[in-house]
Design a protein around this motif. Structure first.
Motif, mmCIF file in Angstrom:
data_model
loop_
_atom_site.group_PDB
_atom_site.id
_atom_site.type_symbol
_atom_site.label_atom_id
_atom_site.label_comp_id
_atom_site.label_asym_id
_atom_site.label_seq_id
_atom_site.Cartn_x
_atom_site.Cartn_y
_atom_site.Cartn_z
ATOM 1 N N TYR A 1 -0.690 -1.024 -3.990
ATOM 2 C CA TYR A 1 0.113 -2.235 -3.867
ATOM 3 C C TYR A 1 -0.718 -3.356 -3.249
ATOM 4 O O TYR A 1 -1.552 -3.112 -2.383
ATOM 5 N N HIS B 1 8.573 -6.456 -1.077
ATOM 6 C CA HIS B 1 9.204 -5.814 -2.240
ATOM 7 C C HIS B 1 10.532 -6.511 -2.551
ATOM 8 O O HIS B 1 11.543 -6.236 -1.929
ATOM 9 N N ARG C 1 9.301 1.357 -2.329
ATOM 10 C CA ARG C 1 8.711 0.774 -3.534
ATOM 11 C C ARG C 1 8.637 1.805 -4.645
ATOM 12 O O ARG C 1 8.706 3.008 -4.411
#
Lengths: 162, 742
Positions: B112, B394, B464
């Motif tokens: 990420y 997120h 996530r």
């Protein structure tokens, strides 16, 4: 069918008359400047200029704009010849994600076009309808002040005329 | 999204694209989904996961370079900073470089783009790969010239010999030259020789954002594109009883209505028709809803009552001796990311393969989640990053990508663009979790902190994608996936307990993390995770201890901190602010200070503020904010300033205004009137950011460093102006007015 003058060009609009201007600009005319943010007139991301005034394009149906003059971000400069507002935002690096700034540039452009000597206070007050989530506000204010300097009439007469 | 990459430069790139993709289940362990284990190859940054130099750097026959990164531009200026790093080490002018960001078919997997890790992960990898590529090119020139490499000079993409001979990178490169593994040690450019790094290079992404270019995924218009919208259930657990699909299918401009379990979507030729179809469809639905949300009025108590997994994350000394006690239970509500542009994605399903253009922070994890949701082989799904509006963690990006994928499967061959509506982004956001911190501390007769006891309650900050059940569509469709299990991020980076261990030298100190596996409201990663409330609480109590023991708050901090870099930023912020000579101009003036080193591992940041309180209505005006930050080696000083300024203003907004509201069934703060954030009338008069220069040092993540210190400095300034310590966020004008009375 509605007819609009968009960035100086006469455009016949196919969309139904109740379609908000935002969707006409983005979807039918392929213009990127106005952004969908809330659809409620709460954030300012969709702001364009209609007959000199800043307008939320997300809540303005095209039927009320027949024959009127619409200016979008694409109309205050081009990729090859940026306008003063666009240059100022680059010079001040007044963006993080940048999604909100098109709307702010349009409202600021409308303000400075009618009052090139707008004070800091009135610039802040004018931007009240606009949201920025990245926290770029200080740079946005600097960029608008810079644009104002450039847009201001250069002769001493101009100042006294207002 | 690619930046100025010509097709030719990609096709002509040296070496085949062979990238050692990382397939690991490690996303449960770290916030970036990578690292967290022992080094595999002993290589710096993300090179350790992807050691091949040509996974990062490719040079074409013209001598131009393509840089590949697994990280994404989120409006933080990443593209520009990475290009600066690459240009510096390759000795190429910036305009001969192009950059490809996160794309599952082209770039390394760097997990990420999160946790302020991009420069240390990707920046470090690219810097080292570029330096080694430059050396390989120079060595190749030495071989061809038949001279020692040390006799050659490299500049502007050419290698020069002593006798005037020269060869350009394009002439030197071959298919195999960069297809080698990186070595542990690189010959990096000395800061004294920098020409591009540490300079305020203008951001490469800004021009398109000011001139109406296609800057965002929202602006993509591939040939034949359709528009989709989804109808979300009115509350988390709602199930669809019935709806009138046929009525919507009869509407003009509607191509298709998709119903799959509780998942509903419409596809139309035009965007406005899709919106109208969505509204009509929503109006025909009947849902069965359940009252399952906690009581918002006393959220802190509701959170503290939940079952918890308790870990003592720090325990030194013994419970302290007598002293002046300070106790406080601090809380923050759920916060929404609040992207100004609702999340958007474009997906196309063709010949059994799905391509998704998305502003996710993790293209590889999203690919896995979507492939899982659709029960497709992973290799048939490609996710390509395209910029969206700022996400700050997120947000709805992954969910809308899944929505677009669902609709694209129903309209094979044609790209489908889906954008969430404002109320969908607001109601279904994976919020920054509501949290509670209980802190008891004491200052002894000697003026030193005698005791410190910190407990923090929080649900997961890391929900996530990876597991399909993290995606709303996967939870709604008829063959629904189970909810993803709650992920507790581990110390030292931490999740809800991020920054819960004070950096200060406190002999008797205990810190307990209460991880709440339940998720009363959907939550996940939001800028600085638990760091914001933990720092705000620590710095509030520290301030209170200083005030009660009649010590200056800044001197009190310095007395308890040994880390010289922490001292430097505290002293710099204080001196630039004029802390020691500060004087109240009215009874409403308040001064406040806050400090933290983000995660106790990343950038150091100190913030001083001056406010003016209107006793009439409780409104706070922020006169000035002065921050000092140490982020190690600076790549783009203006980029660092922009991130810190932005962090300061965003944290101001969290602290003074923000709160997700809900009743027992539904989230009710579904637009900007119900979830106010800071507007221009409350923007400070002045914000200064001072950088501590550390040439030659490593990169320390800076993007989230201002959140905690800013909240703390504001809370302390409000205490200074009102005499009241506020424990519950947000500290709104109404709360202040109630506390100070008429």
């Amino acid at each position: 069918m509605t007819t609009l003058i968009v960035n100086g060009e006469r455009r016949s609009i196919e969309a139904s008359p109740d379609t908000p201007l935002l969707y006409v600009l983005r979807d039918e005319l392929g213009l990127n400047g106005a952004k969908y943010g809330c659809g409620l007139g709460q954030c300012g991301a969709c702001t364009v200029i209609v007959d000199g005034k800043a307008v939320f394009s997300c809540v303005t149906p095209v039927m009320v704009l027949e024959g009127r003059t619409v200016t979008t971000l694409e109309g205050i400069g081009s990729q090859d010849a940026l306008g003063p507002m666009q240059r100022a935002f680059i010079t001040e690096q007044a963006a993080q994600c940048g999604y909100c700034i098109s709307g702010m540039m349009m409202r600021a452009h409308a303000l400075l076009s009618r009052d090139p000597h707008a004070t800091d206070e009135s610039i802040r007050a004018e931007l009240q309808p606009h949201l920025c989530r990245c926290g770029t506000h200080m740079r946005i204010l600097r960029a608008i002040r810079r644009a104002a300097e450039e847009m201001r009439p250069k002769t001493a007469d101009a100042r006294t005329e207002r | 999204m690619t930046h100025a990459v010509s097709r030719r430069s990609v096709l002509a790139g040296a070496g085949a694209l062979i990238v050692a993709f990382r397939f690991s289940g490690a996303y449960a362990q770290t916030e970036t989904g990578t690292g967290g284990g022992p080094s595999k190859h002993g290589l710096p940054g993300s090179l350790d996961d992807n050691p091949r130099i040509d996974a990062w750097i490719r040079i074409d026959a013209s001598g131009a370079a393509t840089i590949l990164t697994g990280k994404a531009e989120l409006g933080q200026g990443l593209k520009t900073a990475l290009l600066q790093v690459a240009a510096e080490e390759l000795k190429l002018p910036l305009d001969r470089l192009s950059l490809v960001t996160a794309d599952t078919a082209r770039t390394p997997n760097e997990g990420y783009t999160a946790a302020s890790h991009s420069m240390q992960d990707s920046g470090t990898a690219i810097r080292n790969a570029a330096a080694q590529a430059r050396e390989l090119l120079r060595d190749e020139a030495a071989r061809r010239f038949g001279v020692p490499a040390s006799s050659l000079q490299v500049r502007d993409g050419e290698v020069f010999g002593a006798d005037g001979v020269r060869l350009g990178y394009g002439e030197l490169v071959s298919d195999q030259l960069l297809s080698v593994d990186a070595k542990p040690i690189s010959r990096l450019t000395s800061p004294a020789d920098f020409t591009v790094m540490d300079r305020p290079v203008p951001r490469v992404d800004i021009p398109a954002k000011v001139n109406g270019g296609a800057a965002y995924v929202q602006d993509l218009r591939p040939e034949g594109m359709l528009h989709g919208r989804v109808v979300r259930p009115p509350s988390y657990g709602a199930t669809l009883r019935d709806c009138d699909v046929a009525r919507v299918e009869r509407m003009s401009g509607i191509v298709k209505v998709v119903r799959d379990g509780n998942f509903l979507g419409v596809i139309a030729e035009r965007e406005w028709a899709a919106v109208q179809g969505m509204r009509t469809l929503a109006a025909t639905t009947n849902w069965i809803e359940r009252q399952e949300l906690p009581d918002e009025v006393d959220l802190p108590a509701a959170l503290m009552k939940l079952p918890s997994r308790d870990t003592t994350i720090h325990d030194t000394g013994n419970p302290g001796g007598p002293g002046i006690l300070v106790e406080g239970t601090f809380s923050r509500p759920y916060l929404t990311h609040g992207s100004i542009g609702p999340s958007c994605a474009v997906a196309q399903f063709q010949d059994g393969k799905l391509t998704v253009w998305t502003h996710t922070q993790g293209v590889f994890f999203l690919r896995d989640a979507i492939a899982g949701m659709l029960r497709m082989p992973t290799e048939n799904v490609r996710c390509i990053h395209a910029e969206g509006a700022g996400c700050y963690g997120h947000n709805g990006a992954d969910d809308v990508a899944a929505d677009a994928a669902m609709l694209a499967l129903a309209a094979p061959g044609r790209p489908v663009r889906v954008q969430l509506m404002r109320e969908q982004e607001h109601a279904w956001d994976p919020f920054g979790p509501g949290m509670v911190v209980k802190l008891n501390a004491a200052v002894g007769a000697d003026g030193a902190i005698a005791d410190w006891h910190h407990e923090v309650w929080s649900q997961s900050h890391m929900m996530r994608p990876g597991p399909p059940g993290t995606l709303i569509a996967a939870r709604l469709k008829s063959d629904a996936f189970p909810p993803a299990p709650p992920v507790a991020l581990a110390q030292p980076e931490g999740g809800g307990d991020r920054n819960a261990i004070p950096l200060y030298a406190i002999a008797n100190c205990k810190v307990i993390s209460h991880f709440l596996p339940d998720m009363p409201l959907r939550g996940s990663s939001m800028r600085s995770l638990g760091g914001y409330l933990n720092v705000l609480s620590i710095e509030s109590v520290l301030d209170e201890l200083a005030v009660r023991s009649r010590q200056d708050p800044v001197a009190f901090r310095l007395r308890h901190i040994e880390d010289p870099r922490a001292r430097d930023v505290i002293e710099k912020a204080a001196s630039r602010f004029g802390w020691t000579t500060r004087a109240k101009s009215s009874e409403g003036t308040g001064f406040g200070f806050g400090f933290a080193r983000y995660k106790n591992l990343e950038a150091w940041c100190a913030v001083a503020v001056e406010i003016e309180l209107s006793r009439l209505n409780g409104v706070i005006r922020v006169r000035r904010i002065v921050a000092a930050v140490d982020t190690g080696q600076i790549v783009n000083p203006d980029g660092v300033r922009n991130q810190i300024e932005g962090g300061i203003l965003q944290a101001m907004s969290w602290t003074l205004f923000e709160r997700v509201t809900f009743d027992r069934t539904r989230v009710t703060s579904v637009d900007w009137s119900a979830y106010p954030i800071m507007r221009f009338d409350r923007v400070p008069e002045s914000v200064e950011v001072h950088l501590v220069d550390r040439p030659g040092d490593a990169f320390y993540g800076v993007a989230e460093a201002a959140q905690g210190p800013t909240g703390a400095a504001l809370a302390n300034a409000i205490r200074d102006a009102t005499g009241v310590r506020f424990h519950d966020l947000p500290i709104t004008s109404a709360r202040i007015k109630r506390a100070i009375g008429p």
